[in-house]
Design an enzyme around this catalytic site. Sequence first.
Site, PDB file in Angstrom:
ATOM      1  CG  HIS A 187      -1.289  -4.309  -3.316  1.00  0.00           C
ATOM      2  ND1 HIS A 187      -0.621  -3.049  -3.744  1.00  0.00           N
ATOM      3  CD2 HIS A 187      -2.373  -4.221  -4.331  1.00  0.00           C
ATOM      4  CE1 HIS A 187      -1.345  -2.558  -4.956  1.00  0.00           C
ATOM      5  NE2 HIS A 187      -2.489  -3.071  -5.192  1.00  0.00           N
ATOM      6  CD  GLU A 189       2.308  -4.353  -2.248  1.00  0.00           C
ATOM      7  OE1 GLU A 189       2.191  -3.221  -1.598  1.00  0.00           O
ATOM      8  OE2 GLU A 189       2.170  -4.309  -3.564  1.00  0.00           O
ATOM      9  CG  HIS A 204       1.622   0.072  -1.623  1.00  0.00           C
ATOM     10  ND1 HIS A 204       0.744  -0.784  -2.396  1.00  0.00           N
ATOM     11  CD2 HIS A 204       0.932   1.094  -0.944  1.00  0.00           C
ATOM     12  CE1 HIS A 204      -0.607  -0.136  -2.184  1.00  0.00           C
ATOM     13  NE2 HIS A 204      -0.300   0.756  -1.320  1.00  0.00           N
ATOM     14  CD  GLU A 207       5.422   1.167  -4.349  1.00  0.00           C
ATOM     15  OE1 GLU A 207       5.690   0.072  -3.813  1.00  0.00           O
ATOM     16  OE2 GLU A 207       4.276   1.267  -4.851  1.00  0.00           O
TER      17      GLU A 207
HETATM   18  O1  LIG Z   1       5.182  -3.083  -8.049  1.00  0.00           O
HETATM   19  C1  LIG Z   1       4.037  -2.590  -8.985  1.00  0.00           C
HETATM   20  O2  LIG Z   1       3.926  -2.758 -10.101  1.00  0.00           O
HETATM   21  C2  LIG Z   1       3.078  -2.067  -7.937  1.00  0.00           C
HETATM   22  C3  LIG Z   1       3.391  -1.666  -6.634  1.00  0.00           C
HETATM   23  C4  LIG Z   1       2.344  -1.080  -5.942  1.00  0.00           C
HETATM   24  O3  LIG Z   1       1.492  -1.964  -5.516  1.00  0.00           O
HETATM   25  N1  LIG Z   1       2.028   0.302  -6.252  1.00  0.00           N
HETATM   26  C5  LIG Z   1       1.045   0.992  -5.853  1.00  0.00           C
HETATM   27  C6  LIG Z   1       0.991   2.451  -6.300  1.00  0.00           C
HETATM   28  C7  LIG Z   1      -0.098   3.232  -5.908  1.00  0.00           C
HETATM   29  C8  LIG Z   1      -0.236   4.554  -6.515  1.00  0.00           C
HETATM   30  O4  LIG Z   1       0.017   4.847  -7.623  1.00  0.00           O
HETATM   31  O5  LIG Z   1      -0.054   5.525  -5.646  1.00  0.00           O
HETATM   32  C9  LIG Z   1      -0.096   0.519  -6.921  1.00  0.00           C
HETATM   33  O6  LIG Z   1       0.089   0.061  -7.930  1.00  0.00           O
HETATM   34  O7  LIG Z   1      -1.333   0.374  -6.121  1.00  0.00           O
HETATM   35 ZN   LIG Z   2       1.100  -2.368  -3.142  1.00  0.00          ZN
END
Ligand SMILES: O=C(O)CCC(=O)N[C@@H](CCC(=O)O)C(=O)O
Ligand SMILES: [Zn+2]
EC number: 3.5.1.96
Length: 334
Positions: A59, A62, A151, A215
């Site tokens: 992303h 980030e 992330h 995260e």
């Molecule tokens: O803050 C958010 O809503 C999204 C943060 C983020 O990019 N999280 C990843 C998690 C990936 C996973 O589920 O392993 C995403 O949403 O891609």
């Molecule tokens: Zn992300």
Amino acid sequence: MLALGKLLELTLAGREPAQKIQLTVDGVQMRWLSDGALEVRPPEARDNGSDLLLSSGIHGNETAPIELLDRLLHGIARGEIKPRTRILFLFGNPEAMRRGERYLELDVNRLFNGRHEKNIGPEAMRAAELEQLARSFFSQPGRSRLHYDLHTAIRGSKIEQFALYPWKEGRQHSRRELARLSAAGMQAVLLQNKTSITFTAFTYEQLEAEAFTLELGKARPFGQNEGVDVSRLETRLKQMIEGNEPENDSLDGLQLFAVSREVIKHSDAFLMHLPADVENFSPLDKGYLLAEDVAKTRWVIEEEGARIIFPNPKVKNGLRAGILIVPATDAGLA
Ligand SMILES: O=C(O)CCC(=O)N[C@@H](CCC(=O)O)C(=O)O
Ligand SMILES: [Zn+2]
């Protein structure tokens, strides 16, 4: 510093280096593979048989994780960090990084495990390339394989730093890896219980790597990440790279959660009944009407101890608009 240590600068400028391979003072090979992709290889005599894939910028907005990988690469290029592991550094979505946006048209982290073939455009092509780079990196037999995809989140969080652990039929989650994450500053881990279309789901399910999405705090622009404390992770990553990580198998207060339900947005009529500034891990009471969608679909909380993470009613139809999680135990760990 070696020019290839400046992978972030090259990537943000969209430049291809003239010299693709460089050696550090102590014989570590850095090899530029593609936009935002660089392999680090220790001298054979120092190689400890570990392969480590570190990705960020999947992303583009980030930036704290991008800056962290940039610091590690600088340390290696200057000879201050002396790797004993092979490392693949990947900046996931260079064009989105240049624009400071999460993505351009499609979220790259929803394009793995077969999804890029069903889509077109630069991000589908990039997901295919990332799969190929990871597949080739993890193709050497007999070596340990670990992937951290770094992330930051859109919103604040009641638990600042946490990991998501993918799932594969017949494979158990590893206690040793969780202890390592705890030592790296992660306060919680979400144990997934179904397959997914994220980058770590791909490396976990298809390449037999241990793989985690980490995260690390709230997403901010470049240079504004004082509030994101990655010091424990950074220390641990240096130790992993240099092969001098302290042994530890204590989970040390690490909180475990399981996915209860993924909230999928089906239509433009989707409504989520949460304040715009709700934090990740906010508890939700039983009986609470979380969301509504077309054809009278209602998401009502039935679970004891439910919490919400990644609530986002603005995702495209068909994608995850939030995850309902519940507390879990360490009973299923290997
Ligand atoms: O803050 C958010 O809503 C999204 C943060 C983020 O990019 N999280 C990843 C998690 C990936 C996973 O589920 O392993 C995403 O949403 O891609
Ligand atoms: Zn992300």
